[in-house]
Structures are given as C-alpha cells and as structure tokens.
Write a protein that holds these residues in place. Structure first.
Motif, short mmCIF file in Angstrom:
data_model
loop_
_atom_site.label_atom_id
_atom_site.label_comp_id
_atom_site.label_asym_id
_atom_site.label_seq_id
_atom_site.Cartn_x
_atom_site.Cartn_y
_atom_site.Cartn_z
N THR A 120 0.85 -1.19 0.00
CA THR A 120 0.00 0.00 0.00
C THR A 120 0.89 1.24 0.00
N LEU A 121 0.72 2.08 -1.04
CA LEU A 121 1.56 3.26 -1.22
C LEU A 121 0.71 4.51 -1.25
N LEU A 122 1.35 5.64 -0.98
CA LEU A 122 0.70 6.94 -1.13
C LEU A 122 0.98 7.48 -2.53
N THR A 123 0.02 8.22 -3.07
CA THR A 123 0.16 8.78 -4.40
C THR A 123 0.65 10.22 -4.33
N ASP A 124 0.99 10.78 -5.46
CA ASP A 124 1.54 12.13 -5.53
C ASP A 124 0.51 13.17 -5.12
N GLY A 125 0.93 14.06 -4.23
CA GLY A 125 0.11 15.21 -3.88
C GLY A 125 -1.03 14.94 -2.91
N THR A 126 -1.26 13.69 -2.51
CA THR A 126 -2.35 13.38 -1.59
C THR A 126 -1.89 12.32 -0.60
N ASP A 127 -2.76 12.03 0.37
CA ASP A 127 -2.53 10.94 1.31
C ASP A 127 -3.44 9.77 1.00
N THR A 128 -3.87 9.68 -0.28
CA THR A 128 -4.73 8.59 -0.69
C THR A 128 -3.90 7.34 -0.97
N PRO A 129 -4.17 6.23 -0.27
CA PRO A 129 -3.39 5.02 -0.50
C PRO A 129 -3.89 4.23 -1.71
N VAL A 130 -2.98 3.57 -2.39
CA VAL A 130 -3.32 2.65 -3.48
C VAL A 130 -2.53 1.36 -3.26
N THR A 131 -3.02 0.28 -3.86
CA THR A 131 -2.37 -1.01 -3.72
C THR A 131 -1.61 -1.36 -4.99
N VAL A 132 -0.34 -1.72 -4.84
CA VAL A 132 0.49 -2.16 -5.95
C VAL A 132 0.83 -3.63 -5.71
N GLU A 133 0.62 -4.46 -6.72
CA GLU A 133 0.87 -5.89 -6.58
C GLU A 133 2.18 -6.28 -7.26
N LYS A 134 2.99 -7.01 -6.50
CA LYS A 134 4.25 -7.58 -7.00
C LYS A 134 5.18 -6.54 -7.60
N GLY A 135 5.07 -5.30 -7.12
CA GLY A 135 6.01 -4.27 -7.53
C GLY A 135 5.85 -3.76 -8.94
N ARG A 136 4.72 -4.05 -9.59
CA ARG A 136 4.53 -3.65 -10.99
C ARG A 136 3.30 -2.76 -11.11
N VAL A 137 3.43 -1.70 -11.92
CA VAL A 137 2.33 -0.77 -12.17
C VAL A 137 2.11 -0.71 -13.68
N ARG A 138 0.86 -0.85 -14.09
CA ARG A 138 0.50 -0.76 -15.51
C ARG A 138 -0.80 0.02 -15.63
N CYS A 139 -0.83 0.97 -16.56
CA CYS A 139 -2.01 1.81 -16.69
C CYS A 139 -3.16 1.04 -17.33
N ARG A 140 -4.34 1.58 -17.16
CA ARG A 140 -5.54 1.03 -17.79
C ARG A 140 -6.05 1.99 -18.86
#
Length: 360
Positions: free
Chosen positions: A229-249
């Motif tokens: 669970t990581l924080l995003t840029d400019g906010t304290d909103t958490p997001v979940t990243v799986e297995k260290g990989r991020v891919r856009c939709r």
C-alpha cells in the motif's frame, strides 16, 4: 457511439471522455484492478490554476490536436513562446473532461525519471528497522519465561519485521501516479521538458510507450509481501500495488511543454502529437481578455491595439497585456500615468528589430 471532438474547448465539465472509442491495438493497456479517478475539476487545490482552467480559450488547432492525442493515447508536446498558454491547456482539458486534479512534474536540469515515478527513502527505513530491533530486544528481556525471543514476530501481513515496511518509506511521483490503472485518464503536465538533461526525453520513451514500470524495492520482497500500500503524488490517498509492478488502464493525458529552446530526438517526436502555439491575435486576444477581466472598456481596447502593434517589434506575452489592463484600471491613475505604467508593464521579452523602434 464515439464523438468528435470529445474536448471542445468551450463546454462546462462533462463526461464525454467515456465516449472515446477503444484505443488502437498498439496502444491498448490492461492494468488493473481499475481505480476510481479522484474527484476534482483539474485545479481545485490552486485558485489561480482553477481560474486559468475556466478562462482558457483554445484555438481550433489546439482542440483538434488535443482530441488526436486522446484518441491515439499519445502524449501531446506543446511548444510555443512564453505566455502562449502551454501549461494552462492541460488544466482546461482536465476541468472539461473531469480527469481529476492535474498531476504536475516541473522539469529542471537535475530532474530524473526515477524521481517522477517514485521516491524511496532507505535511510528512514534503516532508522525504523533499528527502532524495531531495539523494541524487540526489550521484549525479549522481559519475556515471561526469562528466555530471549530469537524469532522476529510477524507483522499484520505475516511478514517478519525485518522485511516489512518498505512501502512505508515509498511514495509515488507524478508520472508514477498517472500510470496507475485509473478507469479514466489522469492529466499529467510535464512542464518545460526542454530544460531537462539531454537523456531525459529518451529515458521517457519506454515508459510512455509501454505505459508501465516496476519498483525494484517492492519486487525484491514480492514473494513475502505481494501487495504493498503506497501513497500517491500530492495526496494521502493510498493505493495497492501488486508484486512491484504498475501498468495503466486508461493511458493518461500527458502534456509536455517546451519553449522551443532545443531539438528533441526523432524517436521521441514520433511518439508525440505536436501542437505549436502562437501568441493570440485580434479577436482571439480580445476573447481571452474578456474571459479573464470581463468586457474591455475603451481604454482596454486601446491597449489591445497597442499590444498587437508592438508585437511586430519583439516578443510579448499575453499575461503582460492582462497585467496592464488590470492594473491601469484598478490603480485610479490619470490618463498620462496610465499610459506610462502600461508601457512599463509590456517590455519586450526578446527583440526582433532595432530597439529604437520600440517606443510608442
């Protein structure tokens, strides 16, 4: 059914972005699970940006090329002189299409791709690990049986304490946040790319082409901690990243601005839609003044005329004219003083002809 144009440059905020047709097969992305786009009109945290977003007046060419970038899922490279509205464009698009708050990456000669993707502080993690080790030692000494606890207690995710906590010291940057699997595009401004190190445009190629990236610090612990669970840029909103990989939709609406101070590699240009802005003229300029300051009076119309005439002698910026109209109207000066002040507020940014012609 899809519609053209999705971005009109005139309408109030709407959900036309949902009418985009599927991307070209070579620009289709399948990141997930889908994230909801944050609420906001593109500039909610900054009153000046909110004003620019509402008052921006796009040319017909800008409308066409913004839509081309949206349909093709390609970055938009916007070039032009200072004050031509390069950075304001992305705020206007984000507001109209409800793309959420604009993510912004201000480029300097020291900017790196890594910083735009994520920031990781290994020292803070080292200090945290040291504190955890000391706390564990205290627990061992006070164990009810009097014997030290030699195994490390698992945390909430079942991960030994010495391997947990990487995500607590990592935050996504503006580019890294934009590439999360949002259900609709996020808007990202990469401002003044021509100030970057020579290698940065090439470094961006793979990321913008593939729409994905990896976080090595999370990959190393992925077997034990597959979800972070990581924080995003400019906010304290958490997001979940799986297995260290991020891919856009949905590929983000990426706007790169340039003052035209350098050439870019052909491979970089080939992957961008290019929009060249010019200083507004005649009716377009008057429309911009009206949007910012209301209907111009006779004196303001005279300043507009003088601004257009002076433009033949060197480079001027639209915000110089707006400053002159606002201040000469608000200061309560007599006619001669207003003229002198307006002259001082509209100096040339560069001179195309002999400066001796510049007096008006």
């Amino acid at each position: 059914m899809s519609q053209w144009p999705v971005y009109t440059g005139r309408k109030e905020p709407h959900d036309g972005i949902t009418d985009l047709p599927p991307p070209p097969p070579w620009r289709a992305f399948d990141g997930g699970p889908a994230l909801r786009t944050p609420a906001g009109d593109g500039a909610t945290t900054s009153p000046d940006r909110a004003h620019r977003a509402r008052t921006y007046r796009a040319t017909d060419e800008a409308v066409q090329l913004v839509n081309a970038a949206l349909y093709l899922r390609r970055p938009l490279l916007v070039t032009g002189p200072p004050g031509s509205g390069k950075s304001s464009l992305v705020y206007a698009v984000a507001r109209e299409l409800r793309l959420g708050p604009v993510l912004r990456w201000n480029i300097t000669s020291r900017s790196t791709l890594h910083d735009a993707l994520y920031q990781y502080d290994p020292l803070s993690r080292l200090y945290a690990a040291g504190r955890a080790a000391r706390d564990e030692a205290v627990r061992g000494r006070t164990h009810a049986q009097g014997a030290p606890v030699t195994s490390r207690a698992p945390d909430e995710a079942g991960v030994p304490a010495d391997r947990a906590g990487v995500a607590d010291h990592l935050r996504l940057g503006p580019l890294g946040t934009a590439l999360l699997p949002y259900s609709r595009p996020r808007a990202l401004l990469i401002d003044e790319i021509d100030k970057s190190d020579l290698d940065l445009p090439n470094d961006l190629l793979n990321i913008l082409e593939e729409g994905q990236y990896e976080i090595p610090e999370l990959l190393r612990v992925a077997k034990r901690t597959p979800r972070a669970t990581l924080l995003t840029d400019g906010t304290d909103t958490p997001v979940t990243v799986e297995k260290g990989r991020v891919r856009c939709r949905a590929f983000p609406f990426v706007v790169l601005t340039s003052n035209g101070e350098r050439e870019f590699p052909p491979a970089f240009l080939r992957r961008c839609v290019t929009l060249r802005l010019r200083q507004p003229r005649d009716e377009h300029l008057e429309e911009i003044v009206r949007a910012h300051l209301g209907e111009p009076d006779a004196y303001a119309r005279g300043l507009i005329t003088r601004f257009l005439e002076r433009g033949a002698g060197g480079e001027l910026a639209t915000d110089q004219l707006l400053n002159a109209i606002y201040l000469t109207g608000a200061a309560g000066l007599d006619a001669a003083s207003r003229d002198e002040l307006a002259q001082q507020l509209m100096p040339y940014l560069s001179t195309a002809t002999d400066t001796g012609r510049n007096a008006s």
